[in-house]
Design an enzyme around this catalytic site. Sequence first.
Site, PDB file in Angstrom:
ATOM      1  N   SER A 141     -32.199 -91.872   9.287  1.00 35.45           N
ATOM      2  CA  SER A 141     -32.453 -90.522   8.775  1.00 35.45           C
ATOM      3  C   SER A 141     -32.717 -89.603   9.952  1.00 35.45           C
ATOM      4  O   SER A 141     -33.276 -90.017  10.962  1.00 35.45           O
ATOM      5  CB  SER A 141     -33.676 -90.528   7.857  1.00 35.45           C
ATOM      6  OG  SER A 141     -34.161 -89.214   7.689  1.00 35.45           O
ATOM      7  N   LEU A 142     -32.325 -88.351   9.796  1.00 37.01           N
ATOM      8  CA  LEU A 142     -32.574 -87.379  10.865  1.00 37.01           C
ATOM      9  C   LEU A 142     -34.066 -87.119  11.046  1.00 37.01           C
ATOM     10  O   LEU A 142     -34.488 -86.642  12.093  1.00 37.01           O
ATOM     11  CB  LEU A 142     -31.847 -86.074  10.559  1.00 37.01           C
ATOM     12  CG  LEU A 142     -30.331 -86.104  10.776  1.00 37.01           C
ATOM     13  CD1 LEU A 142     -29.702 -84.799  10.317  1.00 37.01           C
ATOM     14  CD2 LEU A 142     -30.000 -86.349  12.245  1.00 37.01           C
ATOM     15  N   ARG A 145     -36.222 -88.580  14.079  1.00 34.43           N
ATOM     16  CA  ARG A 145     -36.346 -87.854  15.330  1.00 34.43           C
ATOM     17  C   ARG A 145     -37.737 -87.272  15.528  1.00 34.43           C
ATOM     18  O   ARG A 145     -38.205 -87.125  16.655  1.00 34.43           O
ATOM     19  CB  ARG A 145     -35.293 -86.750  15.289  1.00 34.43           C
ATOM     20  CG  ARG A 145     -35.458 -85.736  16.298  1.00 34.43           C
ATOM     21  CD  ARG A 145     -34.237 -84.916  16.459  1.00 34.43           C
ATOM     22  NE  ARG A 145     -34.158 -84.639  17.866  1.00 34.43           N
ATOM     23  CZ  ARG A 145     -33.100 -84.258  18.509  1.00 34.43           C
ATOM     24  NH1 ARG A 145     -31.986 -84.124  17.872  1.00 34.43           N
ATOM     25  NH2 ARG A 145     -33.125 -84.018  19.777  1.00 34.43           N
ATOM     26  N   ASP A 257     -33.646 -79.684  12.690  1.00 34.42           N
ATOM     27  CA  ASP A 257     -34.102 -78.765  13.737  1.00 34.42           C
ATOM     28  C   ASP A 257     -34.578 -77.429  13.146  1.00 34.42           C
ATOM     29  O   ASP A 257     -35.564 -76.854  13.607  1.00 34.42           O
ATOM     30  CB  ASP A 257     -33.003 -78.544  14.785  1.00 34.42           C
ATOM     31  CG  ASP A 257     -31.640 -78.270  14.166  1.00 34.42           C
ATOM     32  OD1 ASP A 257     -31.527 -78.273  12.912  1.00 34.42           O
ATOM     33  OD2 ASP A 257     -30.686 -78.054  14.925  1.00 34.42           O
ATOM     34  N   SER A 288     -21.654 -78.658  15.599  1.00 33.74           N
ATOM     35  CA  SER A 288     -21.529 -77.223  15.378  1.00 33.74           C
ATOM     36  C   SER A 288     -20.076 -76.751  15.414  1.00 33.74           C
ATOM     37  O   SER A 288     -19.769 -75.650  15.004  1.00 33.74           O
ATOM     38  CB  SER A 288     -22.341 -76.456  16.415  1.00 33.74           C
ATOM     39  OG  SER A 288     -21.937 -76.812  17.707  1.00 33.74           O
ATOM     40  N   GLY A 291     -16.084 -77.416  10.652  1.00 34.96           N
ATOM     41  CA  GLY A 291     -15.948 -76.300   9.714  1.00 34.96           C
ATOM     42  C   GLY A 291     -17.111 -76.233   8.745  1.00 34.96           C
ATOM     43  O   GLY A 291     -17.772 -77.220   8.455  1.00 34.96           O
ATOM     44  N   LYS A 296     -23.463 -74.262   5.766  1.00 37.09           N
ATOM     45  CA  LYS A 296     -24.441 -75.347   5.564  1.00 37.09           C
ATOM     46  C   LYS A 296     -25.798 -74.971   6.127  1.00 37.09           C
ATOM     47  O   LYS A 296     -26.838 -75.188   5.494  1.00 37.09           O
ATOM     48  CB  LYS A 296     -23.945 -76.619   6.264  1.00 37.09           C
ATOM     49  CG  LYS A 296     -23.129 -77.526   5.367  1.00 37.09           C
ATOM     50  CD  LYS A 296     -22.802 -78.822   6.093  1.00 37.09           C
ATOM     51  CE  LYS A 296     -21.461 -79.360   5.611  1.00 37.09           C
ATOM     52  NZ  LYS A 296     -20.785 -80.148   6.645  1.00 37.09           N
TER      53      LYS A 296
END
Length: 329
Positions: A141-142, A145, A257, A288, A291, A296
Site C-alpha cells: 500500500s502507498l 511510505r 503525497d 505523472s 494520461g 485523478k
Amino acid sequence: MRTSFFSRRTALRVRQAVISAVGSAKIKLVLCGCLAITLIVFVSRASSFTGWNEQAESPNLLPGPSKGYTILMNTWKRYDLLKQSISHYAECSGLDSIHIVWSEPDPPSDSLIKYLNHIILSNSRGGRQVQLKFDINKVDSLNNRFKEIKDLETDVVFSIDDDIIFPCSTVEFAFTVWRSAPDAMVGFVPRLHWTDKSKRNAENFIYGGWWSVWWTGTYSMVLSKAAFFHKKYLTMYTNEMPASIREFITKNRNCEDIAMSFLVANATNAPPIWVKGKIYEIGATGISSLGGHIEKRSHCVNRFVAEYGRMPLTLTSMKAVDSRNVWFW
Ligand SMILES: *[C@@H]1O[C@H](CO)[C@@H](O)[C@H](O)[C@H]1NC(C)=O
C-alpha cells in the site's frame, strides 16, 4: 576676417581634442573590461585554492553536534536505481540513517543488503556510521511510505524517491531551511490547487502541475517524493488521520503525497516551503506522464476537502534560495 580664421582653427583643435578624448575613453573602457574579467577569473580560481567554496563552507551552516536527518526511501523492484541513489546519499554529511520502505512480496536478498551496507561504509565520510534499515511490509500500500517509525534517532526525515538525486549541498541547504521552520514541509517539488470558478454552487478544486506553478509563481503543496518533514507527521498519518483517507489511497494507488500535504497544512495552518534545487532524475518518467493524471489528482484533492470539511491548503509564493549561488540581488 582674422577673428573668423582664429575661431575656425580653434574649432578644429577643439574637435581634434574631442576625438582623441573619445578614443582614449574607448581604450579605457576596454581596459576596464579586461581588468574586470581578469579579476573575476582570478577570484573564482582563488576561491577553489583557498577552500572558499561551497563544499568547504557547508559544514559552517550546521553548527554544533546537532543530529542529522534520516532518509526515508520508497522503492519498488528497481535495484540498480536503489544502489545508485543510496551510494550517492551516503556521501552527504548530515545523513544519520537510511530507512528503505519495502513492499515487495519477497524480502530483500542477502546480497542486496550486503552490497548496500558495503557502499554505505565506503562512501560515508568522516568515520560516520550510517545505519541502514529495511521496513518490510506484508501488504502493498502507498500508506507504507508514511508508517510510523518507532526507533527513529532523528527528528526529521528526508522523504525521497529512489530515482531522484540531489547534490549533497542542496540537501543540506534544505535541511537548514527545515531547521528554521521545523513544523513545515520543506521540499523541492511544488504543486498547487486552483479554485474552479466554472461551478458556482459547490466549491470545486483542480490540481495544478508544474506548469501551473511556473505560470503563477505560487504553490500550496510540496510533494513527498523529495521533502523534509518532522517525524511526528508519520505518527499522525498512521494513527490520527481518518482511516477513510488511508483506505481511499490504498484503493486508488495514488495521492498519498497530497494526503500528507493536507495533514501538515491542517496541523499548521501554514503553507509549505519550496527550496530551489537542481533535480537529477535517474529513472524512466514516472506516473505523472500517464494520461488522466490531473483528473485523478483533482479527484483526490476534492475528496480530501470533503473529509476535512474545509480546504486546509494555503497558497504562497515564497521560495528559499541558497544565496551563495546568487550573483544579483
Ligand atoms: C485538523 O486539525 C484539527 C486541529 O488540530 C484537528 O482537530 C482535526 O482532527 C484535524 N482534521 C483531520 C481530518 O485530521
